[in-house]
Design a protein around this motif. Structure first.
Motif, PDB file in Angstrom:
ATOM      1  N   GLN A  58      38.071  38.826  24.407  1.00  0.00           N
ATOM      2  CA  GLN A  58      38.555  39.173  23.075  1.00  0.00           C
ATOM      3  C   GLN A  58      37.531  40.018  22.325  1.00  0.00           C
ATOM      4  N   ALA A  59      36.260  39.716  22.520  1.00  0.00           N
ATOM      5  CA  ALA A  59      35.203  40.516  21.884  1.00  0.00           C
ATOM      6  C   ALA A  59      35.195  41.936  22.440  1.00  0.00           C
ATOM      7  N   PHE A  60      35.344  42.074  23.753  1.00  0.00           N
ATOM      8  CA  PHE A  60      35.407  43.412  24.356  1.00  0.00           C
ATOM      9  C   PHE A  60      36.572  44.209  23.776  1.00  0.00           C
ATOM     10  N   GLN A  61      37.727  43.558  23.658  1.00  0.00           N
ATOM     11  CA  GLN A  61      38.903  44.239  23.138  1.00  0.00           C
ATOM     12  C   GLN A  61      38.692  44.668  21.684  1.00  0.00           C
ATOM     13  N   SER A  62      38.061  43.802  20.902  1.00  0.00           N
ATOM     14  CA  SER A  62      37.793  44.131  19.494  1.00  0.00           C
ATOM     15  C   SER A  62      36.861  45.320  19.353  1.00  0.00           C
ATOM     16  N   MET A  63      35.982  45.516  20.332  1.00  0.00           N
ATOM     17  CA  MET A  63      35.053  46.644  20.306  1.00  0.00           C
ATOM     18  C   MET A  63      35.644  47.892  20.963  1.00  0.00           C
ATOM     19  N   GLY A  64      36.910  47.818  21.385  1.00  0.00           N
ATOM     20  CA  GLY A  64      37.552  48.964  21.998  1.00  0.00           C
ATOM     21  C   GLY A  64      37.176  49.193  23.442  1.00  0.00           C
ATOM     22  N   LEU A  65      36.653  48.169  24.100  1.00  0.00           N
ATOM     23  CA  LEU A  65      36.229  48.290  25.496  1.00  0.00           C
ATOM     24  C   LEU A  65      37.361  47.833  26.410  1.00  0.00           C
ATOM     25  N   ASP A  66      38.390  48.636  26.489  1.00  0.00           N
ATOM     26  CA  ASP A  66      39.575  48.248  27.245  1.00  0.00           C
ATOM     27  C   ASP A  66      39.296  48.081  28.736  1.00  0.00           C
ATOM     28  N   CYS A  67      38.268  48.769  29.234  1.00  0.00           N
ATOM     29  CA  CYS A  67      37.967  48.685  30.668  1.00  0.00           C
ATOM     30  C   CYS A  67      37.134  47.443  31.006  1.00  0.00           C
ATOM     31  N   ALA A  68      36.618  46.752  29.998  1.00  0.00           N
ATOM     32  CA  ALA A  68      35.787  45.561  30.228  1.00  0.00           C
ATOM     33  C   ALA A  68      36.659  44.322  30.083  1.00  0.00           C
ATOM     34  N   HIS A  69      36.997  43.729  31.206  1.00  0.00           N
ATOM     35  CA  HIS A  69      37.792  42.501  31.197  1.00  0.00           C
ATOM     36  C   HIS A  69      37.286  41.625  32.332  1.00  0.00           C
ATOM     37  N   TRP A  70      36.831  40.435  31.996  1.00  0.00           N
ATOM     38  CA  TRP A  70      36.249  39.551  32.994  1.00  0.00           C
ATOM     39  C   TRP A  70      37.301  38.609  33.564  1.00  0.00           C
ATOM     40  N   SER A  71      37.617  38.790  34.831  1.00  0.00           N
ATOM     41  CA  SER A  71      38.428  37.805  35.545  1.00  0.00           C
ATOM     42  C   SER A  71      37.554  36.571  35.778  1.00  0.00           C
ATOM     43  N   PRO A  72      38.142  35.446  36.184  1.00  0.00           N
ATOM     44  CA  PRO A  72      37.302  34.276  36.489  1.00  0.00           C
ATOM     45  C   PRO A  72      36.210  34.585  37.510  1.00  0.00           C
ATOM     46  N   GLN A  73      36.493  35.390  38.521  1.00  0.00           N
ATOM     47  CA  GLN A  73      35.485  35.701  39.526  1.00  0.00           C
ATOM     48  C   GLN A  73      34.376  36.574  38.945  1.00  0.00           C
ATOM     49  N   VAL A  74      34.748  37.583  38.145  1.00  0.00           N
ATOM     50  CA  VAL A  74      33.731  38.428  37.514  1.00  0.00           C
ATOM     51  C   VAL A  74      32.873  37.597  36.573  1.00  0.00           C
ATOM     52  N   TYR A  75      33.509  36.724  35.797  1.00  0.00           N
ATOM     53  CA  TYR A  75      32.760  35.850  34.884  1.00  0.00           C
ATOM     54  C   TYR A  75      31.746  35.008  35.652  1.00  0.00           C
ATOM     55  N   HIS A  76      32.173  34.449  36.770  1.00  0.00           N
ATOM     56  CA  HIS A  76      31.270  33.630  37.590  1.00  0.00           C
ATOM     57  C   HIS A  76      30.076  34.454  38.072  1.00  0.00           C
ATOM     58  N   ASP A  77      30.346  35.675  38.533  1.00  0.00           N
ATOM     59  CA  ASP A  77      29.256  36.526  39.022  1.00  0.00           C
ATOM     60  C   ASP A  77      28.297  36.906  37.896  1.00  0.00           C
ATOM     61  N   VAL A  78      28.850  37.201  36.718  1.00  0.00           N
ATOM     62  CA  VAL A  78      28.009  37.577  35.579  1.00  0.00           C
ATOM     63  C   VAL A  78      27.163  36.392  35.120  1.00  0.00           C
ATOM     64  N   MET A  79      27.721  35.197  35.179  1.00  0.00           N
ATOM     65  CA  MET A  79      26.945  34.002  34.823  1.00  0.00           C
ATOM     66  C   MET A  79      25.690  33.894  35.675  1.00  0.00           C
ATOM     67  N   ARG A  80      25.829  34.185  36.943  1.00  0.00           N
ATOM     68  CA  ARG A  80      24.701  34.025  37.859  1.00  0.00           C
ATOM     69  C   ARG A  80      23.594  35.041  37.606  1.00  0.00           C
ATOM     70  N   GLY A  81      23.921  36.153  36.985  1.00  0.00           N
ATOM     71  CA  GLY A  81      22.894  37.145  36.689  1.00  0.00           C
ATOM     72  C   GLY A  81      22.495  37.195  35.232  1.00  0.00           C
ATOM     73  N   GLY A  82      23.070  36.298  34.418  1.00  0.00           N
ATOM     74  CA  GLY A  82      22.886  36.389  32.981  1.00  0.00           C
ATOM     75  C   GLY A  82      21.694  35.669  32.412  1.00  0.00           C
ATOM     76  N   LYS A  83      20.902  35.037  33.244  1.00  0.00           N
ATOM     77  CA  LYS A  83      19.673  34.369  32.829  1.00  0.00           C
ATOM     78  C   LYS A  83      19.913  33.313  31.757  1.00  0.00           C
TER      79      LYS A  83
END
Length: 337
Positions: A58-83
């Motif tokens: 929802q934050a990405f959409q509010s900022m106009g970042l239509d190409c940024a959408h985290w699926s559950p798998q992408v979210y999981h991968d980002v968590m692992r690199g997010g420190k």
């Protein structure tokens, strides 16, 4: 799988159930009834998939970042690199896919912080409007436990910040009849971030200096929160605080689990079960000698759970966790001890 004794992580603090909102603490009397501790943020609701992830999108959409959408798998991968922080997750993601063209290198930290501010606002609105759904089958499991006379407690704040009020939403959605029979105990966590046992480090050490400053800010916020809670306790506002549990840092220890189960929930340890979804609280419960069952949430469905007695993919028929099955598991475990 046998339960193993494990070193306890540092303890957090707990708060009393709303149904015990008195000026002086009351110790529950030990009972032969089953004590059932459920991890709120992973067992009652899948807070990563259905709250944090949705709020980021929802934050990405509010900022106009239509190409940024985290699926559950992408979210999981980002968590692992997010420190371990929301800002770190945003930075890790854009370091991988490329930053928006209008964001200069010197503006990246501020941009990530603004996105995270918007994410927190979106999550606050979701929680206030009760928009995070229960996991499939968990209400039936809970109703069976309450009907059988189990002493039920929710362990809150294991994957959300205290000011996100996820457990308050859960208690509202449960309704007054169920909520009146359930105690709430809170252990503080780092919110969106992946548990330390699951973290992997980015080869570029995702903006290490920024991460350090964020950790320091979070620690100071935690200290202020604990001082405020201690002050409320001293003023007789219904909080029960054990000074021996007020350690700096995060996590839930085996001693914390023991205190909650015996002194607050009023259950014998041999009659107490912990049902969790994340490694750290399950580790603490296993270290305290409780029977442990993991019902993983989406972000760690295939993760290892060392020391846990049983693992289930969900609740209900077809191999899921059911209360009568749990009672039989506890009875069988106690016969072999």
């Amino acid at each position: 799988m046998a339960s193993q004794s494990m070193p306890a992580p540092r303890a957090a603090l707990f708060r009393r159930s709303r149904r015990h909102a008195r000026s002086s603490p009351v110790r529950a009397r030990a009972s032969h009834a089953m004590g059932l501790l459920l991890e709120c943020d992973g067992v009652m609701v899948d807070v990563h998939r259905d709250a944090h992830r949705v709020a980021f999108n929802q934050a990405f959409q509010s900022m106009g970042l239509d190409c940024a959408h985290w699926s559950p798998q992408v979210y999981h991968d980002v968590m692992r690199g997010g420190k371990g922080s929301g800002e770190g997750m945003i930075i890790a993601y854009f370091n991988t896919v490329g930053w928006p063209l209008m964001v200069t290198e010197k503006d990246r930290v501020g941009y990530a912080q603004e996105l995270h501010r918007m994410k927190r606002a979106a999550m606050k609105e979701m929680v206030e409007n009760d928009q995070v759904e229960f996991r499939d089958g968990v209400l039936e499991f809970l109703d069976d436990a309450l009907s059988a006379g189990a002493k039920v407690g929710l362990v809150a704040g294991t994957a959300s910040a205290p000011d996100e009020h996820v457990v308050d939403m859960v208690m509202r959605k449960l309704g007054s009849d169920r909520a009146s029979k359930i105690s709430v105990f809170e252990g503080f966590s780092n919110g969106e971030g992946v548990e330390e046992d699951e973290q992997t480090k980015d080869s570029e050490e995702v903006l290490e200096d920024v991460a350090s400053s964020l950790v320091a800010a979070a620690a100071e916020k935690q200290r202020k929160l604990k001082r405020n809670i201690a002050r409320q306790a001293s003023e007789g506002r219904g909080w029960s605080v054990d000074p021996n549990l007020l350690f700096e840092g995060e996590g839930i220890s085996s001693d914390w689990i023991n205190a909650v189960a015996q002194l607050q929930l009023g259950a014998e340890l041999s009659r107490c079960v912990f049902v969790g979804a994340h490694f750290r609280p399950l580790k603490a419960a296993a270290g305290s000698g409780l029977l442990t069952a993991v019902v993983p949430c989406s972000n760690n469905m295939n993760g290892a759970q060392p020391g846990v007695d049983w693992k289930f993919d969900g609740f209900g028929p077809g191999g899921g966790l059911a209360y009568d099955r749990l009672a039989k598991m506890l009875e069988a475990r106690n016969k072999t001890v």
